[in-house]
Design a protein around this motif. Structure first.
Motif, PDB file in Angstrom:
ATOM      1  N   SER A 117      82.159 -32.938  30.364  1.00 54.29           N
ATOM      2  CA  SER A 117      81.332 -31.754  30.568  1.00 54.29           C
ATOM      3  C   SER A 117      82.023 -30.527  29.986  1.00 54.29           C
ATOM      4  O   SER A 117      82.810 -29.864  30.653  1.00 54.29           O
ATOM      5  CB  SER A 117      81.046 -31.538  32.055  1.00 54.29           C
ATOM      6  N   GLY A 118      81.748 -30.248  28.732  1.00 51.55           N
ATOM      7  CA  GLY A 118      82.283 -29.067  28.094  1.00 51.55           C
ATOM      8  C   GLY A 118      83.515 -29.326  27.259  1.00 51.55           C
ATOM      9  O   GLY A 118      84.171 -30.361  27.363  1.00 51.55           O
ATOM     10  N   GLU A 119      83.833 -28.342  26.412  1.00 55.17           N
ATOM     11  CA  GLU A 119      84.937 -28.482  25.462  1.00 55.17           C
ATOM     12  C   GLU A 119      86.270 -28.682  26.164  1.00 55.17           C
ATOM     13  O   GLU A 119      87.109 -29.478  25.714  1.00 55.17           O
ATOM     14  CB  GLU A 119      84.981 -27.243  24.566  1.00 55.17           C
ATOM     15  N   VAL A 120      86.496 -27.986  27.280  1.00 52.46           N
ATOM     16  CA  VAL A 120      87.757 -28.133  28.014  1.00 52.46           C
ATOM     17  C   VAL A 120      87.922 -29.555  28.534  1.00 52.46           C
ATOM     18  O   VAL A 120      89.039 -30.054  28.664  1.00 52.46           O
ATOM     19  CB  VAL A 120      87.840 -27.102  29.157  1.00 52.46           C
ATOM     20  N   ALA A 121      86.816 -30.221  28.809  1.00 53.71           N
ATOM     21  CA  ALA A 121      86.856 -31.599  29.313  1.00 53.71           C
ATOM     22  C   ALA A 121      86.899 -32.630  28.194  1.00 53.71           C
ATOM     23  O   ALA A 121      86.924 -33.829  28.465  1.00 53.71           O
ATOM     24  CB  ALA A 121      85.657 -31.859  30.218  1.00 53.71           C
ATOM     25  N   GLY A 122      86.881 -32.179  26.930  1.00 52.31           N
ATOM     26  CA  GLY A 122      86.995 -33.104  25.816  1.00 52.31           C
ATOM     27  C   GLY A 122      85.733 -33.318  25.014  1.00 52.31           C
ATOM     28  O   GLY A 122      85.716 -34.166  24.109  1.00 52.31           O
ATOM     29  N   ALA A 123      84.656 -32.571  25.309  1.00 55.11           N
ATOM     30  CA  ALA A 123      83.413 -32.747  24.547  1.00 55.11           C
ATOM     31  C   ALA A 123      83.578 -32.191  23.140  1.00 55.11           C
ATOM     32  O   ALA A 123      84.081 -31.089  22.946  1.00 55.11           O
ATOM     33  CB  ALA A 123      82.253 -32.047  25.258  1.00 55.11           C
ATOM     34  N   ALA A 142      91.279 -28.276  34.358  1.00 55.14           N
ATOM     35  CA  ALA A 142      91.860 -26.948  34.257  1.00 55.14           C
ATOM     36  C   ALA A 142      92.068 -26.540  32.808  1.00 55.14           C
ATOM     37  O   ALA A 142      91.950 -25.369  32.454  1.00 55.14           O
ATOM     38  CB  ALA A 142      93.198 -26.894  35.001  1.00 55.14           C
ATOM     39  N   ARG A 143      92.406 -27.517  31.960  1.00 55.52           N
ATOM     40  CA  ARG A 143      92.629 -27.234  30.544  1.00 55.52           C
ATOM     41  C   ARG A 143      92.401 -28.477  29.707  1.00 55.52           C
ATOM     42  O   ARG A 143      92.408 -29.594  30.234  1.00 55.52           O
ATOM     43  CB  ARG A 143      94.034 -26.683  30.310  1.00 55.52           C
ATOM     44  N   ALA A 144      92.228 -28.252  28.393  1.00 57.16           N
ATOM     45  CA  ALA A 144      91.885 -29.348  27.492  1.00 57.16           C
ATOM     46  C   ALA A 144      93.077 -30.205  27.141  1.00 57.16           C
ATOM     47  O   ALA A 144      92.923 -31.403  26.871  1.00 57.16           O
ATOM     48  CB  ALA A 144      91.255 -28.794  26.213  1.00 57.16           C
ATOM     49  N   SER A 146      97.773 -30.611  27.237  1.00 65.31           N
ATOM     50  CA  SER A 146      99.102 -30.214  27.711  1.00 65.31           C
ATOM     51  C   SER A 146     100.123 -30.817  26.751  1.00 65.31           C
ATOM     52  O   SER A 146      99.964 -31.957  26.303  1.00 65.31           O
ATOM     53  CB  SER A 146      99.347 -30.713  29.137  1.00 65.31           C
ATOM     54  N   HIS A 147     101.126 -30.024  26.414  1.00 67.48           N
ATOM     55  CA  HIS A 147     102.151 -30.469  25.465  1.00 67.48           C
ATOM     56  C   HIS A 147     101.532 -30.905  24.135  1.00 67.48           C
ATOM     57  O   HIS A 147     102.047 -31.804  23.469  1.00 67.48           O
ATOM     58  CB  HIS A 147     102.990 -31.604  26.059  1.00 67.48           C
ATOM     59  N   GLY A 148     100.397 -30.271  23.769  1.00 68.26           N
ATOM     60  CA  GLY A 148      99.735 -30.583  22.511  1.00 68.26           C
ATOM     61  C   GLY A 148      98.888 -31.832  22.524  1.00 68.26           C
ATOM     62  O   GLY A 148      98.292 -32.190  21.504  1.00 68.26           O
ATOM     63  N   ILE A 149      98.804 -32.525  23.659  1.00 74.10           N
ATOM     64  CA  ILE A 149      98.057 -33.783  23.760  1.00 74.10           C
ATOM     65  C   ILE A 149      96.715 -33.517  24.443  1.00 74.10           C
ATOM     66  O   ILE A 149      96.675 -33.107  25.605  1.00 74.10           O
ATOM     67  CB  ILE A 149      98.849 -34.843  24.549  1.00 74.10           C
ATOM     68  N   ASN A 150      95.622 -33.721  23.718  1.00 73.14           N
ATOM     69  CA  ASN A 150      94.290 -33.516  24.277  1.00 73.14           C
ATOM     70  C   ASN A 150      93.889 -34.704  25.147  1.00 73.14           C
ATOM     71  O   ASN A 150      94.232 -35.845  24.851  1.00 73.14           O
ATOM     72  CB  ASN A 150      93.262 -33.328  23.163  1.00 73.14           C
ATOM     73  N   VAL A 151      93.140 -34.409  26.195  1.00 69.88           N
ATOM     74  CA  VAL A 151      92.711 -35.443  27.138  1.00 69.88           C
ATOM     75  C   VAL A 151      91.209 -35.308  27.381  1.00 69.88           C
ATOM     76  O   VAL A 151      90.720 -34.213  27.675  1.00 69.88           O
ATOM     77  CB  VAL A 151      93.461 -35.322  28.485  1.00 69.88           C
ATOM     78  N   ASN A 152      90.487 -36.414  27.243  1.00 64.85           N
ATOM     79  CA  ASN A 152      89.090 -36.446  27.665  1.00 64.85           C
ATOM     80  C   ASN A 152      88.947 -37.446  28.808  1.00 64.85           C
ATOM     81  O   ASN A 152      89.951 -37.868  29.401  1.00 64.85           O
ATOM     82  CB  ASN A 152      88.163 -36.765  26.482  1.00 64.85           C
ATOM     83  N   ALA A 153      87.727 -37.839  29.127  1.00 67.08           N
ATOM     84  CA  ALA A 153      87.512 -38.725  30.277  1.00 67.08           C
ATOM     85  C   ALA A 153      88.282 -40.032  30.160  1.00 67.08           C
ATOM     86  O   ALA A 153      88.763 -40.579  31.160  1.00 67.08           O
ATOM     87  CB  ALA A 153      86.018 -39.005  30.451  1.00 67.08           C
ATOM     88  N   ARG A 163      97.906 -34.999  35.579  1.00 70.80           N
ATOM     89  CA  ARG A 163      98.007 -34.001  36.654  1.00 70.80           C
ATOM     90  C   ARG A 163      97.949 -32.584  36.084  1.00 70.80           C
ATOM     91  O   ARG A 163      97.332 -31.701  36.676  1.00 70.80           O
ATOM     92  CB  ARG A 163      99.309 -34.204  37.431  1.00 70.80           C
ATOM     93  N   GLN A 164      98.568 -32.377  34.948  1.00 73.77           N
ATOM     94  CA  GLN A 164      98.637 -31.035  34.368  1.00 73.77           C
ATOM     95  C   GLN A 164      97.315 -30.560  33.800  1.00 73.77           C
ATOM     96  O   GLN A 164      97.051 -29.341  33.764  1.00 73.77           O
ATOM     97  CB  GLN A 164      99.726 -30.988  33.292  1.00 73.77           C
ATOM     98  N   VAL A 165      96.448 -31.468  33.345  1.00 80.42           N
ATOM     99  CA  VAL A 165      95.176 -31.033  32.767  1.00 80.42           C
ATOM    100  C   VAL A 165      94.045 -31.029  33.790  1.00 80.42           C
ATOM    101  O   VAL A 165      92.984 -30.420  33.553  1.00 80.42           O
ATOM    102  CB  VAL A 165      94.770 -31.891  31.549  1.00 80.42           C
ATOM    103  N   ALA A 166      94.222 -31.714  34.915  1.00 77.91           N
ATOM    104  CA  ALA A 166      93.221 -31.681  35.982  1.00 77.91           C
ATOM    105  C   ALA A 166      93.313 -30.354  36.722  1.00 77.91           C
ATOM    106  O   ALA A 166      94.343 -29.685  36.704  1.00 77.91           O
ATOM    107  CB  ALA A 166      93.408 -32.847  36.942  1.00 77.91           C
ATOM    108  N   ALA A 167      92.223 -29.971  37.384  1.00 73.38           N
ATOM    109  CA  ALA A 167      92.204 -28.669  38.075  1.00 73.38           C
ATOM    110  C   ALA A 167      93.106 -28.712  39.288  1.00 73.38           C
ATOM    111  O   ALA A 167      93.261 -29.761  39.925  1.00 73.38           O
ATOM    112  CB  ALA A 167      90.774 -28.333  38.480  1.00 73.38           C
TER     113      ALA A 167
END
Length: 283
Positions: free
Chosen positions: A146-152, A240-242, A244-251, A279-283
């Protein structure tokens, strides 16, 4: 805005989905419409979870740099008039099933609204009924960014479905610890028996989604989140963010499948640990 349609073609039946996926994949590869992304897959073990980490090949990174050098003046919506070679079939008056053009996992499906809807909008009964139809034909992992921050990667609403990743008979690596308590913020629930009825199973998925949203206190305006579901369970993770440490995370990251750009990122992930990254990318 035009609405994609498949005139004179009935909606796919669950039993026809897999043969259609296979035949469409064969055709799309032959025409070049389907462009799989080459990766090298490695396994990182943590807390009993066999995380699958895919490392992008150099050729793909070069292509990505070339794309960034040629930005489009007008944003392109690949789902407005989808490539016919990628269309698996119609699911309902409101949804189409497509192959993911740039797939990392083989037979990766997109469940797309025919008319434009925002990716950040709430999921509906029609969304879940279309997903349930596909899950009846392919017992894998359904998910939603759901949204760019979540990996869309696209603003046009689309759910996704991939075949089981494993290992050891699991649909996804994270399934080994569910419905336990992974270390990232989340809500999870078991689902009732799968009935092989898109209407009834879709209604059950919708009810579970609404209950998890309520449990996490998610309302308007909608924050970014990831939704993951199988026939047996559903997991919702606020974001919370797309990256961490340059590594993108989606679902798929919360399913236990991560993608890194190079060996340096792989080493960073090994040092950090996949669960800490989540943990770092979750809210």
């Amino acid at each position: 805005m035009s609405t994609p349609s498949l005139p004179h073609e009935p909606s796919l039946r669950p039993e026809d989905l897999w043969p259609r996926i296979v035949s469409t994949t064969r055709h799309a590869l032959a025409t070049g419409a389907l462009q799989p992304i080459a990766t090298e897959c490695q396994t990182l073990e943590e807390r009993g979870i066999s995380f699958q980490v895919r490392v992008l090949g150099r050729a793909h990174l070069k292509d990505e740099r070339a794309k960034r050098e040629k930005p489009r003046a007008v944003p392109f919506d690949p789902f407005e008039n989808p490539d016919p070679d990628l269309i698996v079939g119609g699911l309902s008056p409101t949804h189409l099933c497509l192959l993911n053009k740039f797939n990392v996992v083989e037979h990766h499906l997109l469940i797309v609204t025919r008319a434009f809807e925002e990716q950040e909008s709430l999921l509906t009964a029609a969304d879940f009924e279309a997903l349930a139809l596909c899950m009846d034909g392919l017992d894998g992992l359904g998910f939603y960014n759901s949204g760019e921050v979540a990996g869309a990667s696209q603003p046009h609403k689309h759910l996704q479905l991939i075949p089981s990743l494993g290992p050891e008979g699991l649909r996804v690596p994270m399934e080994k610890v569910l419905p336990g308590a992974p270390e990232f913020a989340h809500a999870v629930t078991r689902l009732g028996p799968w009935e092989s009825s898109p209407a009834r199973d879709g209604a059950r998925l919708l009810a579970a989604y609404q209950a998890l949203m309520k449990e996490l206190g998610i309302g308007h305006p909608l924050p970014p989140y990831n939704l993951l579901t199988t026939r047996d369970w559903m997991l919702l993770v606020p974001r919370a963010r797309a990256e961490s440490h340059g590594i993108n995370v989606n679902a798929m990251g919360f399913a236990g499948s991560l993608l890194v750009k190079n060996q340096e990122q792989l080493q960073r992930l090994q040092e950090l640990g996949p669960l800490e990254l989540l943990r770092q990318v979750a809210a």
